[in-house]
Each structure stands twice: as C-alpha cells, then as structure tokens.
Write a protein that holds these residues in place. Structure first.
Motif, PDB file in Angstrom:
ATOM      1  N   ILE A  28      -2.060   5.094  75.296  1.00  0.00           N
ATOM      2  CA  ILE A  28      -2.551   5.960  74.226  1.00  0.00           C
ATOM      3  C   ILE A  28      -2.833   7.358  74.736  1.00  0.00           C
ATOM      4  CG2 ILE A  28      -4.968   5.302  74.540  1.00  0.00           C
ATOM      5  CD1 ILE A  28      -3.182   6.043  71.213  1.00  0.00           C
ATOM      6  N   ALA A  29      -3.265   7.463  76.000  1.00  0.00           N
ATOM      7  CA  ALA A  29      -3.543   8.783  76.577  1.00  0.00           C
ATOM      8  C   ALA A  29      -2.262   9.594  76.697  1.00  0.00           C
ATOM      9  CB  ALA A  29      -4.205   8.622  77.943  1.00  0.00           C
ATOM     10  N   ASP A  30      -1.143   8.941  77.063  1.00  0.00           N
ATOM     11  CA  ASP A  30       0.137   9.649  77.173  1.00  0.00           C
ATOM     12  C   ASP A  30       0.636  10.080  75.787  1.00  0.00           C
ATOM     13  OD1 ASP A  30       0.165   9.328  79.926  1.00  0.00           O
ATOM     14  OD2 ASP A  30       1.191   7.381  79.806  1.00  0.00           O
ATOM     15  N   ILE A  31       0.421   9.233  74.803  1.00  0.00           N
ATOM     16  CA  ILE A  31       0.818   9.573  73.434  1.00  0.00           C
ATOM     17  C   ILE A  31       0.032  10.789  72.939  1.00  0.00           C
ATOM     18  CG2 ILE A  31       0.741   8.780  71.026  1.00  0.00           C
ATOM     19  CD1 ILE A  31       1.390   5.985  72.058  1.00  0.00           C
ATOM     20  N   LYS A  32      -1.261  10.783  73.216  1.00  0.00           N
ATOM     21  CA  LYS A  32      -2.098  11.893  72.783  1.00  0.00           C
ATOM     22  C   LYS A  32      -1.708  13.182  73.496  1.00  0.00           C
ATOM     23  CE  LYS A  32      -6.362  10.960  72.101  1.00  0.00           C
ATOM     24  NZ  LYS A  32      -7.803  10.632  72.272  1.00  0.00           N
ATOM     25  N   GLU A  62       3.252  13.365  61.895  1.00  0.00           N
ATOM     26  CA  GLU A  62       3.516  12.091  61.230  1.00  0.00           C
ATOM     27  C   GLU A  62       3.589  10.951  62.254  1.00  0.00           C
ATOM     28  OE1 GLU A  62       6.623  10.929  57.783  1.00  0.00           O
ATOM     29  OE2 GLU A  62       7.547  11.520  59.686  1.00  0.00           O
ATOM     30  N   ALA A  63       4.276  11.192  63.357  1.00  0.00           N
ATOM     31  CA  ALA A  63       4.418  10.169  64.392  1.00  0.00           C
ATOM     32  C   ALA A  63       3.072   9.838  65.032  1.00  0.00           C
ATOM     33  CB  ALA A  63       5.412  10.642  65.454  1.00  0.00           C
ATOM     34  N   TYR A  64       2.282  10.878  65.321  1.00  0.00           N
ATOM     35  CA  TYR A  64       0.993  10.641  65.965  1.00  0.00           C
ATOM     36  C   TYR A  64       0.006   9.960  65.014  1.00  0.00           C
ATOM     37  CZ  TYR A  64      -3.379  11.436  68.416  1.00  0.00           C
ATOM     38  OH  TYR A  64      -4.591  11.266  69.036  1.00  0.00           O
ATOM     39  N   ASP A  65       0.158  10.204  63.735  1.00  0.00           N
ATOM     40  CA  ASP A  65      -0.722   9.568  62.763  1.00  0.00           C
ATOM     41  C   ASP A  65      -0.629   8.049  62.854  1.00  0.00           C
ATOM     42  OD1 ASP A  65      -2.518   9.642  60.476  1.00  0.00           O
ATOM     43  OD2 ASP A  65      -0.814   8.945  59.302  1.00  0.00           O
ATOM     44  N   VAL A  66       0.553   7.554  63.196  1.00  0.00           N
ATOM     45  CA  VAL A  66       0.754   6.112  63.337  1.00  0.00           C
ATOM     46  C   VAL A  66       0.499   5.643  64.764  1.00  0.00           C
ATOM     47  CG1 VAL A  66       2.445   4.247  63.143  1.00  0.00           C
ATOM     48  CG2 VAL A  66       2.383   6.056  61.420  1.00  0.00           C
ATOM     49  N   LEU A  67       1.143   6.277  65.726  1.00  0.00           N
ATOM     50  CA  LEU A  67       1.044   5.803  67.111  1.00  0.00           C
ATOM     51  C   LEU A  67      -0.305   6.094  67.738  1.00  0.00           C
ATOM     52  CD1 LEU A  67       4.584   6.733  68.513  1.00  0.00           C
ATOM     53  CD2 LEU A  67       3.844   4.675  67.306  1.00  0.00           C
ATOM     54  N   GLY A  68      -1.039   7.054  67.203  1.00  0.00           N
ATOM     55  CA  GLY A  68      -2.348   7.378  67.761  1.00  0.00           C
ATOM     56  C   GLY A  68      -3.431   6.418  67.337  1.00  0.00           C
ATOM     57  N   ASP A  69      -3.108   5.499  66.451  1.00  0.00           N
ATOM     58  CA  ASP A  69      -4.073   4.506  65.984  1.00  0.00           C
ATOM     59  C   ASP A  69      -3.603   3.131  66.454  1.00  0.00           C
ATOM     60  OD1 ASP A  69      -5.023   2.389  63.975  1.00  0.00           O
ATOM     61  OD2 ASP A  69      -6.241   4.121  63.403  1.00  0.00           O
ATOM     62  N   THR A  70      -4.442   2.428  67.218  1.00  0.00           N
ATOM     63  CA  THR A  70      -4.035   1.164  67.844  1.00  0.00           C
ATOM     64  C   THR A  70      -3.565   0.131  66.827  1.00  0.00           C
ATOM     65  OG1 THR A  70      -5.609   1.548  69.639  1.00  0.00           O
ATOM     66  CG2 THR A  70      -4.762  -0.692  69.384  1.00  0.00           C
ATOM     67  N   GLU A  71      -4.334  -0.059  65.767  1.00  0.00           N
ATOM     68  CA  GLU A  71      -3.980  -1.065  64.771  1.00  0.00           C
ATOM     69  C   GLU A  71      -2.713  -0.684  64.014  1.00  0.00           C
ATOM     70  OE1 GLU A  71      -5.195  -4.100  64.112  1.00  0.00           O
ATOM     71  OE2 GLU A  71      -6.376  -3.811  65.939  1.00  0.00           O
ATOM     72  N   LYS A  72      -2.616   0.567  63.644  1.00  0.00           N
ATOM     73  CA  LYS A  72      -1.440   1.012  62.905  1.00  0.00           C
ATOM     74  C   LYS A  72      -0.189   0.959  63.790  1.00  0.00           C
ATOM     75  CE  LYS A  72      -2.019   4.564  60.117  1.00  0.00           C
ATOM     76  NZ  LYS A  72      -2.433   5.897  59.617  1.00  0.00           N
ATOM     77  N   ARG A  73      -0.386   1.275  65.056  1.00  0.00           N
ATOM     78  CA  ARG A  73       0.749   1.215  65.988  1.00  0.00           C
ATOM     79  C   ARG A  73       1.249  -0.221  66.132  1.00  0.00           C
ATOM     80  NH1 ARG A  73       0.444   2.743  72.456  1.00  0.00           N
ATOM     81  NH2 ARG A  73       2.658   2.378  72.946  1.00  0.00           N
ATOM     82  N   MET A  79       6.771  -4.070  62.313  1.00  0.00           N
ATOM     83  CA  MET A  79       7.716  -3.729  61.266  1.00  0.00           C
ATOM     84  C   MET A  79       9.048  -3.286  61.857  1.00  0.00           C
ATOM     85  SD  MET A  79       7.478  -0.747  58.371  1.00  0.00           S
ATOM     86  CE  MET A  79       7.839   0.464  59.656  1.00  0.00           C
ATOM     87  N   ARG A  80       8.994  -2.488  62.931  1.00  0.00           N
ATOM     88  CA  ARG A  80      10.223  -2.023  63.567  1.00  0.00           C
ATOM     89  C   ARG A  80      11.009  -3.190  64.161  1.00  0.00           C
ATOM     90  NH1 ARG A  80      13.088   2.434  63.238  1.00  0.00           N
ATOM     91  NH2 ARG A  80      13.534   2.385  65.468  1.00  0.00           N
ATOM     92  N   SER A  81      10.282  -4.148  64.717  1.00  0.00           N
ATOM     93  CA  SER A  81      10.941  -5.326  65.276  1.00  0.00           C
ATOM     94  C   SER A  81      11.637  -6.109  64.175  1.00  0.00           C
ATOM     95  CB  SER A  81       9.915  -6.203  65.993  1.00  0.00           C
ATOM     96  OG  SER A  81      10.524  -7.390  66.471  1.00  0.00           O
ATOM     97  N   LEU A  82      10.938  -6.234  63.031  1.00  0.00           N
ATOM     98  CA  LEU A  82      11.510  -6.938  61.897  1.00  0.00           C
ATOM     99  C   LEU A  82      12.741  -6.207  61.368  1.00  0.00           C
ATOM    100  CD1 LEU A  82      10.934  -9.389  60.024  1.00  0.00           C
ATOM    101  CD2 LEU A  82       9.653  -7.820  58.565  1.00  0.00           C
ATOM    102  N   TYR A  83      12.640  -4.893  61.333  1.00  0.00           N
ATOM    103  CA  TYR A  83      13.764  -4.072  60.850  1.00  0.00           C
ATOM    104  C   TYR A  83      14.952  -4.177  61.806  1.00  0.00           C
ATOM    105  CZ  TYR A  83      16.443   0.067  59.564  1.00  0.00           C
ATOM    106  OH  TYR A  83      17.440   0.929  59.194  1.00  0.00           O
TER     107      TYR A  83
END
Length: 403
Positions: A28-32, A62-73, A79-83
């Motif tokens: 998460i630190a690298d993402i931030k 938009e990307a950080y809004d999802v990946l920056g949150d542990t649960e949402k990530r 979902m990506r795996s399912l897709y």
C-alpha cells in the motif's frame, strides 16, 4: 443502498495497477507513493490548459480510489480475476444474448440486484451484487470520490431603474456586475505564484474525507484543509490569502420584458457567479424600479389618467378629448350630470400583457374649480346661484344626522 449505486461497468476492464505503474502485489505504501508522484505531475493546477494531463490525472485518481483502500482493492482483485477467467465473456452487454456470465446471457441490472452471492462468485464468497455495490457504491460506506462534485455558482442580485415607457414596451439594458471569480494572480489555486503544490495530507489527494453519520454509516465531506482542491501550498497567495477567490467586474446585456411592474423581480438564468468543478453558473435576480410618469399611472395591466373638466361640461355633458400613451387622442363622451371622480374606461389603451393583448386606460374626470373669475363669469355664476337657491344641496345632511 440501492444496487448499482455509483457502478461504472467499464471499470471491470481497467487495469488500475498499470495506471499507477505498480505490480499487482505492490504494498500500500508503494501504491500511495506512485499515486502522489503521478498526481503531482498531472494535476490541473500545475498544468493549466493541458487536456491530456487533466485526463491522466482523473485516471490516476480513479485508480488510487480503489487500490488505496484495502477492502475495495480486495474486491477489485476478485472481480478482475472473475473477468479474466471468462466469467464476464462478451463484456457488459445489456439484457439479451451476447453478454455471458457462466456461459449464459444476463442482464447487468439483474446481477447487481443479486445480493445473495448465487450469481457465480463461488460458494461462501461475496455475491456479484455485493462485490460491485461495495466496490463502486462507496458513498455512505466509507468510500471516497476521486473528484470534487460539481457545484452550482452562487446567485447574484442587482437593481435596475428604467423609465415608465420602457417598462410598458420592454427594453434591453446593460448591467455592470461585480462577482466572485478565480484570483487573477494564482488562477484560483490559492498558492503563491511560482511555488509548487503538494498532495493534501489530510485527504491524501482525494479532496474529500469520510465523516461518521451514525448507525455505522459514513458520508463524504469536502476536505477542510484543501477545500476539495486535493493539493495544498505551503505559501499561500498574498493576493487572495490562499482562498483562490477574487472579484471580477463584467457587463451583461439583460432583456427586461414588456409589462414589467415597479418592484418586480426578474430572474436571468445562468448570469450569476461561476460554478466550481464544472458546475453551472448561478442565476441573476434583477429588481426593477420604474420611474413614475408625469401624466399616466398604472394599476395592474391598466393605465390611469386624471382628466380635468369644467363645471359646465360636467353639468351639461361634453365630448372630451384625452391623450393616450404613445398613440392618437381619443374622445370620451361625458354625459350630463357627471359627478367629479367618475372613471371612464377606454379599451385596449393600457399596458401590454404577456400574451400580447393590452389592458385598458382608466380616465377619471375631476371637476375643475377656477381660482379667480372675470366679471362675466362671476355674473353667470351668481345668476346660477340665484336660480338654484331653493334647492339646497346639504339639506339631507342634517336630516340624516338627526335620524
């Protein structure tokens, strides 16, 4: 929370890791760190007029809004795996054939209503509706919006004085307005010109912070530190003291409609202060003051006029010519024995209505009493007094008073 709240189907096909330039197992630190670097490089305040970087900034946020949150990530990865495994073959088609889930046709809205998990997420796992709803319907559940919401500009008010004739016919006037505008020195950023911004540490560049609303819910509020701008400056602009706001003067043309009344309030849509974050401008409300006419008055859609007549005209009757506003004179037939104060109506000579028709002219006759009399006039009046001496006008006053 309703199913499909905030859901954008194309997100399922976006690689947010690639947008931020990090690996799928990045900490998460690298993402931030990657987000802050990209946001700083592409922020609109740092790149005025560069549309490409503005779009890049939106994608990064938009990307950080999802990946920056542990649960949402976590849910995004599921979902990506399912897709990627074919669970969403054919993309996000509408109802009918073509869009497959597990091989059969489906309607996306039906999937999002399935909150129980039977739609293919696997036994014991989250339902498809829960997956999408939690991931993309963040409002009220701790999620953040990557961009400030558009805000309508403030309404403005002014006063305009017009003539009586212009009020009746309508007129276009020029209005000089002073309103809120971006500071001319910092272009609305709030930072000292020449200084560099940094990501707001309060909201981490989101522009919003979550506040507890009770009952386990949270709401997004504008960040109190950056005011929703997502960046802060260590040195505020000396002109606007860091507010990003200034004042601007402008002249607009405003159409005052025919038939406007004194004190009436006219609304001019979109002529108020500018909106923020792409929001619409506010409205301008103009209070109209009408200068009185020296001859005509007004009562609703009718014009009024006081017409002096002589005693003999009132007593014997007469054809009296009277003026009309902006038109030819008309003749009013005053019958014999007309009392002072009687009103005559002249059709169609009043103010113009909204439907294009006209009100009337109300002419009130007032018997004129001369201040002085020449000898011939005095002799005639004295003769009239003598002829009517046996018919006192005020006899009934005393009889009524006694009764």
């Amino acid at each position: 929370m309703a199913a499909n709240d905030g859901f954008r189907p194309e997100w399922a096909q976006k690689d947010f890791y690639a947008v931020l330039g990090v690996k799928k197992d990045a900490a998460i630190a690298d993402i931030k760190k990657a987000y802050r670097k990209l946001a700083r490089e592409n922020h609109p305040d740092s790149n005025p007029g560069d549309t490409a970087k503005h779009e890049r900034f939106k994608a990064v946020a938009e990307a950080y809004d999802v990946l920056g949150d542990t649960e949402k990530r976590k849910k995004y990865d599921e979902m990506r795996s399912l897709y990627g495994s074919g669970g969403f073959r054919g993309g996000f088609g509408g109802s009918g054939g073509g869009g497959g889930f597990g091989g059969g046709g489906f309607n996306l809205d039906d999937l999002l209503r399935d909150r129980g998990g039977a739609g293919g997420a696997g036994a014991g796992g989250p339902g498809v509706g829960d997956l999408f709803g939690d991931l993309f319907g963040g409002f009220g559940r701790g999620g953040r919006s990557s961009q400030p919401r558009p805000q309508k500009g403030a309404d403005a008010e002014t006063t305009a004085t017009i003539s009586f004739d212009d009020a009746l016919e309508g007129v276009t006037i020029s209005l000089r307005l002073t309103s809120d505008a971006p500071c001319p020195d910092c272009n609305g950023t709030g930072g000292k010109p020449g200084t560099k911004p940094r990501i707001c540490p309060e909201c981490e560049g989101a522009g919003y912070v979550a506040s507890t609303a009770g009952g386990g819910f949270s709401l997004n509020e504008t960040c109190p530190r950056c005011g929703g701008r997502q960046l802060i400056y260590d040195e505020p602009c000396p002109t606007c003291k860091g507010s990003g706001h200034g004042m601007s003067a402008r002249t607009i043309q405003a159409r005052i409609p025919a038939g406007v009344k004194d004190g009436q309030r006219i609304r001019l849509k979109g002529k108020g202060s500018s909106g923020s974050s792409g929001g619409p401008a506010g409205d301008l409300f103009v209070t109209v003051k009408v200068t009185p006419h020296r001859l005509f008055g007004r009562k609703d859609d009718n014009l009024t006029l006081e017409v002096p007549i002589s005693f003999d005209e009132a007593a014997l009757g007469a054809d009296v010519r009277i003026p009309t506003r902006g038109g030819n004179p008309v003749t009013v037939k005053v019958p014999p024995g007309t009392p002072s104060g009687r009103t005559f109506r002249v059709r169609g000579k009043g103010a113009r209505r909204k439907d294009g028709t006209y009100g009337d002219l109300l002419a009130t006759v007032l018997v004129h009493v001369p201040g002085t009399l020449d000898p011939a006039a005095r002799e005639a009046v004295e003769a009239y007094r003598a002829a009517t001496a046996d018919r006192p006008l005020r006899a009934n006053l005393f009889e009524e008073a006694r009764s």
